[in-house]
Write a protein that holds these residues in place. Sequence first.
Motif, PDB file in Angstrom:
ATOM      1  N   LYS A 278      -4.270  -2.626  10.941  1.00  0.00           N
ATOM      2  CA  LYS A 278      -5.570  -2.280  11.529  1.00  0.00           C
ATOM      3  C   LYS A 278      -5.432  -1.127  12.524  1.00  0.00           C
ATOM      4  N   GLU A 279      -4.378  -1.189  13.325  1.00  0.00           N
ATOM      5  CA  GLU A 279      -4.161  -0.130  14.312  1.00  0.00           C
ATOM      6  C   GLU A 279      -4.030   1.237  13.638  1.00  0.00           C
ATOM      7  N   ALA A 280      -3.381   1.245  12.451  1.00  0.00           N
ATOM      8  CA  ALA A 280      -3.184   2.501  11.728  1.00  0.00           C
ATOM      9  C   ALA A 280      -4.380   2.867  10.863  1.00  0.00           C
ATOM     10  N   GLY A 281      -5.353   1.954  10.714  1.00  0.00           N
ATOM     11  CA  GLY A 281      -6.529   2.228   9.899  1.00  0.00           C
ATOM     12  C   GLY A 281      -6.225   2.353   8.416  1.00  0.00           C
ATOM     13  N   ILE A 282      -5.258   1.597   7.924  1.00  0.00           N
ATOM     14  CA  ILE A 282      -4.827   1.686   6.531  1.00  0.00           C
ATOM     15  C   ILE A 282      -5.677   0.773   5.655  1.00  0.00           C
ATOM     16  N   GLU A 283      -6.193   1.295   4.552  1.00  0.00           N
ATOM     17  CA  GLU A 283      -6.941   0.506   3.589  1.00  0.00           C
ATOM     18  C   GLU A 283      -5.992   0.059   2.478  1.00  0.00           C
ATOM     19  N   LEU A 284      -5.700  -1.233   2.440  1.00  0.00           N
ATOM     20  CA  LEU A 284      -4.725  -1.772   1.489  1.00  0.00           C
ATOM     21  C   LEU A 284      -5.328  -1.933   0.099  1.00  0.00           C
ATOM     22  N   LYS A 285      -4.435  -1.935  -0.903  1.00  0.00           N
ATOM     23  CA  LYS A 285      -4.815  -2.224  -2.277  1.00  0.00           C
ATOM     24  C   LYS A 285      -4.335  -3.604  -2.707  1.00  0.00           C
ATOM     25  N   SER A 286      -3.268  -4.084  -2.081  1.00  0.00           N
ATOM     26  CA  SER A 286      -2.691  -5.373  -2.459  1.00  0.00           C
ATOM     27  C   SER A 286      -2.257  -6.128  -1.214  1.00  0.00           C
ATOM     28  N   LEU A 287      -2.593  -7.424  -1.166  1.00  0.00           N
ATOM     29  CA  LEU A 287      -2.193  -8.282  -0.054  1.00  0.00           C
ATOM     30  C   LEU A 287      -1.820  -9.643  -0.606  1.00  0.00           C
ATOM     31  N   CYS A 288      -0.572 -10.051  -0.372  1.00  0.00           N
ATOM     32  CA  CYS A 288      -0.082 -11.372  -0.777  1.00  0.00           C
ATOM     33  C   CYS A 288       0.465 -12.061   0.460  1.00  0.00           C
ATOM     34  N   GLY A 310     -12.232  -5.879   9.764  1.00  0.00           N
ATOM     35  CA  GLY A 310     -13.325  -4.989   9.414  1.00  0.00           C
ATOM     36  C   GLY A 310     -13.391  -4.774   7.910  1.00  0.00           C
ATOM     37  N   ASN A 311     -13.520  -3.521   7.483  1.00  0.00           N
ATOM     38  CA  ASN A 311     -13.623  -3.192   6.055  1.00  0.00           C
ATOM     39  C   ASN A 311     -12.293  -2.740   5.453  1.00  0.00           C
ATOM     40  N   LEU A 312     -11.189  -2.966   6.157  1.00  0.00           N
ATOM     41  CA  LEU A 312      -9.897  -2.471   5.678  1.00  0.00           C
ATOM     42  C   LEU A 312      -9.386  -3.245   4.464  1.00  0.00           C
ATOM     43  N   LEU A 313      -9.987  -4.392   4.150  1.00  0.00           N
ATOM     44  CA  LEU A 313      -9.583  -5.163   2.976  1.00  0.00           C
ATOM     45  C   LEU A 313     -10.591  -5.042   1.838  1.00  0.00           C
TER      46      LEU A 313
END
Length: 588
Positions: A278-288, A310-313
């Motif tokens: 979140k701190e880096a504002g990265i929008e992930l494509k995969s989360l396990c 927020g909307n990062l996921l």
Amino acid sequence: MWQDPANPSADTMNQPQRQPQPPSSSTTEQTQEQTDDTQMQDTSEQPKKLTLLDLPPEILHQVCTHLPLKSIRSFRLTNRLLGEIGACHALPELIFYLHTTDFAALRSIASHPIYPRFVRSLIYGCDILPSPRLSLKQYVAECRRTEKRRAKMHARHACDEANRPPKPLAEVKESYREYKRVHQAQEEIIREERDYEILKEVVGKMTNLKEVMVSSDFEFRLGSLGSSSSSSSYGGHGGSGTKDCRTPFDKLDCLTQLDGEKGQEGVRHLRAIMMAVKEAGIELKSLCAGLIHWSFFNEALGNFGFHSMGNLLANLTRFELLVLPGPSQDPEDFQHADAIEMNNMSIDVMEEIFRCQELMRKGVIRNLVKGMPNLEILSIGFMDHAEDNDFIFPARLQDVIPLNHTFPNLESLKLEGLETERQELTDFVVKHKDSLMKLELRDMRLVTTSWRKLLPELRYELKTELMEEVSIYGMALGMGEEDDDQELEEWFMGDPEDHGATELATRVQKYFMDTSMGDCPLSRENMEPIPDDDLMDEDILDHPFEGLVPEHELAELILGGMQFPGGGNPFGDPFDDPSFEVPGGWLD
């Protein structure tokens, strides 16, 4: 006499002009010979050989995506240009633990001018050394116990290792000194929260990070994110997709018992890495993430969680979650517990499961999944939902899945440890049959409906060319729907990853794929409960409860001794009242 070239004299102008003469025959022959010699000389020269340096950089990058890590390292040693290209593919995936050497390596990678920009996957192993720290006497005892278990295992498989002599005491003491050093450093990291600080620093430089995995108790198998490039890790950690991936704890060869924080499995690790994302504002494509203790989702605690992302996921295409709904029990606790203590431990487990159930019914996971419209892979499960009873489930399907929602790209769906009804499960699956290719159900309960009706319905509705696999593993609990057969259904399908799938599970899988099969493979005649041996830990079997209670009466004692508010025991026949809920006052 000099004449101006711009104004030639009349004499000069009046002189007849010399006409060009055609070449003589001898001159023509000489020129032709020179031309032939030149052509012969050109054809005798070898054509220039192409090297890697003659290929465009774009092709070299494509080549690197298909090379294993070892070959990429060799590739980088060729020259500076290939070294820079190879650096972009040297570390696409990093596997690390809460350990000083791992965090130091992360910082070193993050400070490199190329490496961090091309890291796509981070895999955080949750194993840590349990607290409190063992004394030397306890460590030696643990070492001897581990050696004994190894010898028994090797003897069972007729391996030569079964006759290996015990490790000399001097070596065990040397190992203990290393264990003590590592444990002390681990406590300092946790106490000073340096793991949060380092991950924020490191992740902030990984601008192309797309995949995150938090792996507790080897769930999801370390290194199995399946990135497009070759899986790799720093520090020599093992290859991709293996359960026995090497860890920085391997030098502690006497002590193999690693664990997460008791009662908080995976929570710290998942929270730390998500805060960094979140701190880096990265929008992930995969989360396990799994196993993750259910308290991670409790927003009332005021801690950081998925609700803070927020909307990062929102752009996830893969979401896999395995929740631990109750406290994990150490086999050591069982070995030294009397009947009353075991009874109390079981009550603690059930109390946590009911708390988890209360939280899940608020829809904390359902609302999270609803905000992921691009999902292609979805897996949600609850592990060890009730070791002492198979009929208490921590969540319903409607608690974790938005049943009225459609995910147009959904290709794979896995559900585990949930209770539902035949109709709502069928409706949700059929809604996605135009994209769904794989369906897996594990340890599922149909509260008032029957599996013998569910399977034919699903088979009929899923007759599409896309479907590749439909499988059912673990427990399959249900209720007969016929007027003369309203009784409990119970089949055990095994587990292909541990003891192997049962023959019945194989027949069920074939039933969905082979249209020539007629009747449903599940019937009253082939029902079977979970084998008792699978419920007993190997450590417990090695140390029976001598003088306390016979093993065959253990489960009955645990269930029968539990006291519930208002009296009664819901485990006598749990289907007498499927709507049973523990009174809220008891939780307080």
